[in-house]
Write a protein that holds these residues in place. Structure first.
Motif, mmCIF file in Angstrom:
data_model
loop_
_atom_site.group_PDB
_atom_site.id
_atom_site.type_symbol
_atom_site.label_atom_id
_atom_site.label_comp_id
_atom_site.label_asym_id
_atom_site.label_seq_id
_atom_site.Cartn_x
_atom_site.Cartn_y
_atom_site.Cartn_z
ATOM 1 N N PRO A 70 37.979 -8.726 30.600
ATOM 2 C CA PRO A 70 38.470 -7.590 31.370
ATOM 3 C C PRO A 70 38.304 -6.299 30.569
ATOM 4 C CG PRO A 70 40.007 -9.428 31.536
ATOM 5 C CD PRO A 70 38.973 -9.822 30.517
ATOM 6 N N GLY A 71 37.909 -5.246 31.280
ATOM 7 C CA GLY A 71 37.640 -3.963 30.647
ATOM 8 C C GLY A 71 36.163 -3.642 30.593
ATOM 9 N N LEU A 72 35.315 -4.690 30.664
ATOM 10 C CA LEU A 72 33.862 -4.491 30.632
ATOM 11 C C LEU A 72 33.204 -4.910 31.948
ATOM 12 C CD1 LEU A 72 32.821 -5.594 27.024
ATOM 13 C CD2 LEU A 72 32.948 -3.286 27.949
ATOM 14 N N GLY A 73 33.971 -4.797 33.027
ATOM 15 C CA GLY A 73 33.392 -5.065 34.337
ATOM 16 C C GLY A 73 33.316 -6.531 34.705
ATOM 17 N N ARG A 74 34.167 -7.357 34.113
ATOM 18 C CA ARG A 74 34.167 -8.782 34.473
ATOM 19 C C ARG A 74 34.492 -8.972 35.949
ATOM 20 N NH1 ARG A 74 39.068 -12.754 33.113
ATOM 21 N NH2 ARG A 74 39.851 -11.425 34.783
ATOM 22 N N ARG A 75 33.663 -9.754 36.638
ATOM 23 C CA ARG A 75 33.901 -10.104 38.042
ATOM 24 C C ARG A 75 33.747 -11.611 38.165
ATOM 25 N NH1 ARG A 75 32.720 -6.659 42.400
ATOM 26 N NH2 ARG A 75 32.625 -8.587 43.609
ATOM 27 N N ALA A 76 34.859 -12.314 38.158
ATOM 28 C CA ALA A 76 34.813 -13.773 38.160
ATOM 29 C C ALA A 76 34.129 -14.315 39.411
ATOM 30 C CB ALA A 76 36.225 -14.330 38.046
ATOM 31 N N ASP A 77 34.333 -13.658 40.554
ATOM 32 C CA ASP A 77 33.702 -14.155 41.776
ATOM 33 C C ASP A 77 32.178 -14.076 41.690
ATOM 34 O OD1 ASP A 77 33.913 -11.330 41.786
ATOM 35 O OD2 ASP A 77 33.737 -11.249 43.974
ATOM 36 N N VAL A 78 31.679 -13.014 41.063
ATOM 37 C CA VAL A 78 30.230 -12.854 40.916
ATOM 38 C C VAL A 78 29.681 -13.880 39.929
ATOM 39 C CG1 VAL A 78 28.401 -11.283 40.192
ATOM 40 C CG2 VAL A 78 30.351 -10.417 41.506
ATOM 41 N N LEU A 79 30.384 -14.075 38.820
ATOM 42 C CA LEU A 79 29.937 -15.060 37.833
ATOM 43 C C LEU A 79 29.905 -16.458 38.442
ATOM 44 C CD1 LEU A 79 31.978 -13.843 34.711
ATOM 45 C CD2 LEU A 79 29.706 -13.117 35.484
ATOM 46 N N ALA A 80 30.927 -16.785 39.228
ATOM 47 C CA ALA A 80 30.962 -18.091 39.872
ATOM 48 C C ALA A 80 29.815 -18.249 40.864
ATOM 49 C CB ALA A 80 32.305 -18.300 40.568
ATOM 50 N N ALA A 81 29.497 -17.174 41.584
ATOM 51 C CA ALA A 81 28.399 -17.241 42.554
ATOM 52 C C ALA A 81 27.064 -17.441 41.847
ATOM 53 C CB ALA A 81 28.366 -15.969 43.395
ATOM 54 N N VAL A 82 26.849 -16.762 40.729
ATOM 55 C CA VAL A 82 25.609 -16.947 39.959
ATOM 56 C C VAL A 82 25.532 -18.380 39.443
ATOM 57 C CG1 VAL A 82 24.365 -16.259 37.873
ATOM 58 C CG2 VAL A 82 25.438 -14.518 39.307
ATOM 59 N N SER A 83 26.634 -18.887 38.940
ATOM 60 C CA SER A 83 26.669 -20.252 38.422
ATOM 61 C C SER A 83 26.335 -21.269 39.499
ATOM 62 C CB SER A 83 28.051 -20.541 37.833
ATOM 63 O OG SER A 83 28.207 -21.909 37.540
ATOM 64 N N ARG A 84 26.944 -21.131 40.663
ATOM 65 C CA ARG A 84 26.682 -22.079 41.753
ATOM 66 C C ARG A 84 25.228 -22.015 42.201
ATOM 67 N NH1 ARG A 84 31.814 -20.135 43.547
ATOM 68 N NH2 ARG A 84 30.736 -18.701 44.967
ATOM 69 N N ALA A 85 24.694 -20.809 42.283
ATOM 70 C CA ALA A 85 23.305 -20.666 42.731
ATOM 71 C C ALA A 85 22.339 -21.292 41.737
ATOM 72 C CB ALA A 85 22.971 -19.186 42.929
ATOM 73 N N ALA A 86 22.655 -21.201 40.447
ATOM 74 C CA ALA A 86 21.772 -21.740 39.412
ATOM 75 C C ALA A 86 22.035 -23.213 39.126
ATOM 76 C CB ALA A 86 21.935 -20.939 38.123
ATOM 77 N N GLY A 87 23.226 -23.692 39.483
ATOM 78 C CA GLY A 87 23.580 -25.071 39.178
ATOM 79 C C GLY A 87 23.898 -25.312 37.716
ATOM 80 N N VAL A 88 24.312 -24.254 37.008
ATOM 81 C CA VAL A 88 24.644 -24.360 35.583
ATOM 82 C C VAL A 88 26.095 -23.939 35.383
ATOM 83 C CG1 VAL A 88 24.134 -23.532 33.247
ATOM 84 C CG2 VAL A 88 22.264 -23.907 34.876
ATOM 85 N N PRO A 89 26.916 -24.770 34.747
ATOM 86 C CA PRO A 89 28.315 -24.412 34.524
ATOM 87 C C PRO A 89 28.453 -23.201 33.607
ATOM 88 C CG PRO A 89 27.969 -26.772 34.201
ATOM 89 C CD PRO A 89 26.617 -26.144 34.281
ATOM 90 N N VAL A 90 29.429 -22.352 33.931
ATOM 91 C CA VAL A 90 29.698 -21.135 33.167
ATOM 92 C C VAL A 90 31.171 -21.114 32.789
ATOM 93 C CG1 VAL A 90 29.854 -18.605 33.342
ATOM 94 C CG2 VAL A 90 27.824 -19.795 34.200
#
Length: 304
Positions: A70-90
């Motif tokens: 937090p503070g550097l633009g963290r967006r958990a929903d976006v990170l989760a969406a990228v992870s699901r699309a790539a199939g790689v756990p984050v």
């Protein structure tokens, strides 16, 4: 049983292979008051970053630790969406970055509020995603801990004691790292649950050794940043110094920057697997040691 908490569920050690312990998918270096609420186009970020994450998966990466707090633009929903699309756990980070990226609410929060915030994200999930944060990210400048940064560190240490989480600090000067370890230890955090991020920037080998001697983790996260021969030498020197069981290696690569057109330039997550680890083996490092650096150590550090 110890597990890594990821966007695709908790993973036991047998579920994990190579883990990248310090990378980024999205970072916004504008200060929190300058970051617009609509800074990210989710579809654009997924279209841009999911292929890079998928490339890492195809190269053998089984988990990527996303180190944006937090503070550097963290967006958990976006990170989760990228992870699901790539199939790689984050793995997500909770915590608070250093000034001037400390969100305004932190200054008004009590010490208990800060501790509870991190504990909630570590146990209950981040920003409605249902995905718990995997570790705590803090920071400090090389001139020492400022008052708000020390408050954050103390709260992070207490939250880590409650949850078993790792505290990782973006701090380049080893003298400040040693101060952080002492402050965290005063709150009950074992030094083995503290990670010195960007340790390659601590030029004094004696200070790097002191961090290891204190029992903390060190991390060289500059693979693929321009001089991999120097990075290779640093890892070899650390192995010779006996740091095998305390050392992590990564790229600090990525990432989508919403302040730049198209997200700005990016670096891949595949240099480690593509050229750096083969160079380590060619230098005489046995595969067993490579596995310790890239599989066993990251899991031991981040699992809880």
């Amino acid at each position: 049983m110890a597990v890594l908490h990821t966007t695709l569920g908790p993973l036991a050690e047998q579920d994990c292979g190579l883990v990248l312990p310090h990378e980024h998918l999205v970072v916004d270096f504008r200060t929190p008051d300058e970051q617009p609420a609509d800074a990210l186009d989710v579809e654009e970020v997924v279209a841009t970053m999911a292929p890079a994450l998928a490339d890492a998966g195809a190269a053998g990466v089984t988990v990527l630790v996303e180190c944006t707090p937090p503070g550097l633009g963290r967006r958990a929903d976006v990170l989760a969406a990228v992870s699901r699309a790539a199939g790689v756990p984050v793995v997500f980070a909770t915590g608070v970055y250093r000034e001037p990226w400390v969100p305004g609410w932190v200054y008004d929060a009590s010490d208990t509020d800060l501790e509870e915030f991190m504990t909630r994200e570590l146990t209950g999930g981040v920003d409605g995603t249902g995905v718990p944060a995997g570790f705590i990210k803090v920071s400090a400048g090389d001139d020492g801990l400022r008052p708000v940064e020390e408050r954050v560190l103390r709260a992070a240490a207490r939250a880590a004691v409650r949850t078993g989480a790792l505290v990782g600090s973006h701090t380049a000067d080893g003298r400040v790292v040693l101060q952080q370890i002492a402050v965290a230890a005063a709150e009950g955090l074992p030094p083995g649950r503290f990670l010195s991020i960007h340790t390659q920037l601590t030029a004094d080998a004696g200070l790097r050794q002191a961090v290891v001697d204190a029992g903390a983790w060190i991390e060289y996260d500059h693979v693929g940043q321009g001089d991999d021969a120097a990075a290779l030498r640093l890892v070899l020197d650390s192995l010779e110094a006996g740091h095998e069981d305390r050392l992590l290696v990564s790229h600090d690569a990525g990432w989508y920057d919403p302040a730049l057109p198209g997200g700005g330039p990016r670096r891949p997550f595949t240099t480690l697997t593509g050229t750096f680890l083969p160079a380590l083996r060619e230098a005489g490092v046995p595969q067993q040691t490579v596995d310790v650096l890239t599989r066993r150590n990251p899991f031991r550090a981040f699992a809880r």
